[in-house]
Design a protein around this motif. Structure first.
Motif, PDB file in Angstrom:
ATOM      1  N   UNK A 134     -20.039-110.266 149.031  1.00 13.63           N
ATOM      2  CA  UNK A 134     -21.325-109.638 149.331  1.00 13.63           C
ATOM      3  C   UNK A 134     -21.794-108.776 148.189  1.00 13.63           C
ATOM      4  N   UNK A 135     -22.829-108.025 148.444  1.00  9.41           N
ATOM      5  CA  UNK A 135     -23.411-107.159 147.415  1.00  9.41           C
ATOM      6  C   UNK A 135     -23.340-105.702 147.834  1.00  9.41           C
ATOM      7  N   UNK A 136     -23.257-104.853 146.826  1.00  6.49           N
ATOM      8  CA  UNK A 136     -23.334-103.405 147.004  1.00  6.49           C
ATOM      9  C   UNK A 136     -24.448-102.903 146.098  1.00  6.49           C
ATOM     10  N   UNK A 137     -25.322-102.080 146.634  1.00  8.69           N
ATOM     11  CA  UNK A 137     -26.383-101.460 145.833  1.00  8.69           C
ATOM     12  C   UNK A 137     -26.145 -99.956 145.801  1.00  8.69           C
ATOM     13  N   UNK A 138     -26.203 -99.395 144.609  1.00  9.56           N
ATOM     14  CA  UNK A 138     -26.120 -97.941 144.478  1.00  9.56           C
ATOM     15  C   UNK A 138     -27.256 -97.476 143.581  1.00  9.56           C
ATOM     16  N   UNK A 139     -27.251 -96.210 143.232  1.00  9.03           N
ATOM     17  CA  UNK A 139     -28.385 -95.609 142.532  1.00  9.03           C
ATOM     18  C   UNK A 139     -27.938 -94.976 141.222  1.00  9.03           C
ATOM     19  N   UNK A 140     -28.632 -95.339 140.151  1.00  7.94           N
ATOM     20  CA  UNK A 140     -28.509 -94.641 138.879  1.00  7.94           C
ATOM     21  C   UNK A 140     -29.537 -93.523 138.949  1.00  7.94           C
ATOM     22  N   UNK A 141     -29.058 -92.321 139.201  1.00 10.15           N
ATOM     23  CA  UNK A 141     -29.938 -91.255 139.682  1.00 10.15           C
ATOM     24  C   UNK A 141     -30.808 -90.617 138.612  1.00 10.15           C
ATOM     25  N   UNK A 142     -30.244 -90.387 137.422  1.00  9.33           N
ATOM     26  CA  UNK A 142     -31.043 -89.717 136.401  1.00  9.33           C
ATOM     27  C   UNK A 142     -30.520 -90.012 135.005  1.00  9.33           C
ATOM     28  N   UNK A 143     -31.280 -89.571 134.034  1.00  6.88           N
ATOM     29  CA  UNK A 143     -30.999 -89.797 132.620  1.00  6.88           C
ATOM     30  C   UNK A 143     -29.862 -88.881 132.173  1.00  6.88           C
ATOM     31  N   UNK A 144     -28.809 -89.488 131.641  1.00  7.71           N
ATOM     32  CA  UNK A 144     -27.645 -88.704 131.249  1.00  7.71           C
ATOM     33  C   UNK A 144     -27.830 -87.844 130.028  1.00  7.71           C
ATOM     34  N   UNK A 145     -28.900 -88.051 129.260  1.00  4.29           N
ATOM     35  CA  UNK A 145     -29.135 -87.188 128.101  1.00  4.29           C
ATOM     36  C   UNK A 145     -29.341 -85.738 128.507  1.00  4.29           C
ATOM     37  N   UNK A 146     -29.679 -85.521 129.779  1.00  8.12           N
ATOM     38  CA  UNK A 146     -29.813 -84.153 130.272  1.00  8.12           C
ATOM     39  C   UNK A 146     -28.467 -83.420 130.290  1.00  8.12           C
ATOM     40  N   UNK A 147     -27.383 -84.188 130.191  1.00 10.49           N
ATOM     41  CA  UNK A 147     -26.041 -83.603 130.312  1.00 10.49           C
ATOM     42  C   UNK A 147     -25.258 -83.732 129.003  1.00 10.49           C
ATOM     43  N   UNK A 148     -25.994 -83.842 127.896  1.00  9.07           N
ATOM     44  CA  UNK A 148     -25.339 -83.979 126.589  1.00  9.07           C
ATOM     45  C   UNK A 148     -24.424 -82.794 126.293  1.00  9.07           C
ATOM     46  N   UNK A 149     -24.800 -81.615 126.779  1.00  2.51           N
ATOM     47  CA  UNK A 149     -24.013 -80.408 126.488  1.00  2.51           C
ATOM     48  C   UNK A 149     -22.957 -80.127 127.548  1.00  2.51           C
ATOM     49  N   UNK A 150     -22.857 -80.994 128.559  1.00  2.90           N
ATOM     50  CA  UNK A 150     -21.853 -80.780 129.608  1.00  2.90           C
ATOM     51  C   UNK A 150     -20.958 -82.017 129.755  1.00  2.90           C
ATOM     52  N   UNK A 151     -21.315 -82.958 130.602  1.00  3.89           N
ATOM     53  CA  UNK A 151     -20.430 -84.083 130.909  1.00  3.89           C
ATOM     54  C   UNK A 151     -20.066 -84.924 129.691  1.00  3.89           C
ATOM     55  N   UNK A 152     -20.934 -84.974 128.685  1.00  9.24           N
ATOM     56  CA  UNK A 152     -20.675 -85.799 127.506  1.00  9.24           C
ATOM     57  C   UNK A 152     -20.176 -84.987 126.315  1.00  9.24           C
ATOM     58  N   UNK A 153     -19.890 -83.726 126.559  1.00 11.33           N
ATOM     59  CA  UNK A 153     -19.375 -82.844 125.509  1.00 11.33           C
ATOM     60  C   UNK A 153     -17.880 -82.626 125.761  1.00 11.33           C
ATOM     61  N   UNK A 154     -17.042 -83.131 124.867  1.00  9.55           N
ATOM     62  CA  UNK A 154     -15.592 -83.015 125.063  1.00  9.55           C
ATOM     63  C   UNK A 154     -15.148 -81.563 125.149  1.00  9.55           C
ATOM     64  N   UNK A 155     -15.800 -80.687 124.389  1.00 10.00           N
ATOM     65  CA  UNK A 155     -15.449 -79.269 124.432  1.00 10.00           C
ATOM     66  C   UNK A 155     -15.733 -78.663 125.789  1.00 10.00           C
TER      67      UNK A 155
END
Length: 359
Positions: A316-337
């Motif tokens: 079967x299929x599963x549908x989910x949501x890509x909620x927002x643009x990740x560039x908003x989190x460049x200084x958090x989730x995508x920052x290793x520090x």
């Protein structure tokens, strides 16, 4: 575009008519968001699709909500010419509401937690709004009410009105769009739709639409482990926590919001922040562009459901949501520090998710 001059009455019908026309014209100029297939090699019989809400003009799923909240408030006589619009938000809803407020020539104030991603604060300002900070997220509600009274404005209150502002029977809500776009896929009626809950408005819209159209689809809400929603779903007597112990912006709450309707949710899955962030980064690499933390929360829940379906021999299929643009989190989730300083070790979660999905 210039709205007509206001009459002495706050609820001037000419002004309201033109305000609604302007918002509807903006919608008419907009294309629908894409439904993106994502391969899960470990589950060849289970097809995953992500509804990419980051492509809205303000970059997130909340664009739909903001439009609905403005139309609902206008049609209920809550907004008039010159009124200041106030909202309590973790950022994305405020960005979208600032966009619509500027479109109508209205001042906008966002009451946001002090730790909100800097890119969201910048986006609010870009669209003509200003941010008013609170130290504790739970203080945002009362402060927004106070500011609205002080400024002679209106507190839109997404947490109360999200579930009723959207027409869940159709009118191109997100659920209707998903089913229309799935029509020619191998499994056009999803076995599951997976989303998060911030206000609860999206899960309410999807759950109601599924029942109204008599689909067999089940609804799963992916929730941060530190949130109250999944606890309330399991035990209705639990309605609040001292705080929401989560760093995933936009979803999860310390209190059960009025727009969250647990009765129409088939399952809730609690996801740790480390799992969410690991999934966010891994999915971003697969897509070739960044997505936000709540999308990672959704993906981890999808993996568990897909694993269960495969074990039962289900396709079967599963549908989910890509909620927002990740560039908003460049200084958090995508920052290793930032990740290290926040105490997250993502290696175990990355290894586990890669094994689950065949990535």
């Amino acid at each position: 575009m210039t709205l007509p001059a206001a009459s002495p009455l706050c609820h001037d019908r000419r002004w309201i008519n033109e305000a609604i026309r302007i918002i509807e014209a903006d919608y008419n100029r907009s294309a629908d968001t894409h439904l993106v297939p994502v391969a899960m090699p470990a589950f060849p019989g289970v097809h995953l699709y992500l509804k990419d809400e980051s492509s809205h003009p303000t970059g997130s799923l909340k664009h739909r909500l903001a439009r609905s909240l403005f139309l609902y408030a206008l049609c209920n006589g809550r907004i008039g010419p010159g009124m200041t619009i106030v909202e309590a938000s973790s950022g994305s809803t405020a960005v979208s509401e600032a966009y619509f407020a500027r479109m109508l020539g209205l001042p906008f104030v966002a009451v946001v937690p002090r730790g909100t991603a800097e890119a969201k604060i910048d986006a609010i300002a870009f669209h003509g709004g200003r941010s008013h900070f609170v130290d504790r997220p739970g203080d945002a509600y009362g402060e927004a009410e106070r500011l609205a009274r002080e400024l002679g404005g209106v507190y839109l209150d997404q947490f109360t009105y999200a579930e009723r502002a959207t027409d869940w029977r159709g009118n191109n809500n997100i659920a209707e769009s998903i089913y229309a776009q799935m029509a020619r896929e191998p499994h056009p009626v999803p076995a599951w739709i997976v989303c998060g809950a911030g206000t609860g408005g999206t899960s309410a819209t999807i759950g109601r639409f599924v029942r109204y159209r008599r689909h067999a689809t089940r609804l799963c809400v992916a929730d941060p482990a530190g949130s109250v929603f999944h606890r309330h779903w399991a035990d209705r007597s639990i309605t609040a926590l001292d705080r929401c112990d989560s760093r995933i912006e936009g979803i999860g709450r310390a209190r059960v919001e009025r727009s969250f309707l647990p009765e129409i949710v088939d399952e809730m899955i609690a996801i740790t922040d480390a799992q969410s962030i690991a999934a966010t980064r891994m999915l971003s690499m697969r897509l070739g562009r960044r997505c936000g933390g709540s999308t990672g929360t959704n993906l981890w829940a999808v993996a568990r459901i897909a694993e269960r379906m495969a074990a039962a021999g289900e396709t079967g299929s599963i549908v989910s949501i890509l909620c927002d643009d990740g560039n908003r989190y460049a200084s958090t989730y995508f920052d290793d520090g930032w990740v290290a300083a926040s105490g997250f070790d993502l290696r175990a979660s990355e290894t586990e998710l890669a094994a689950r999905l065949g990535w």
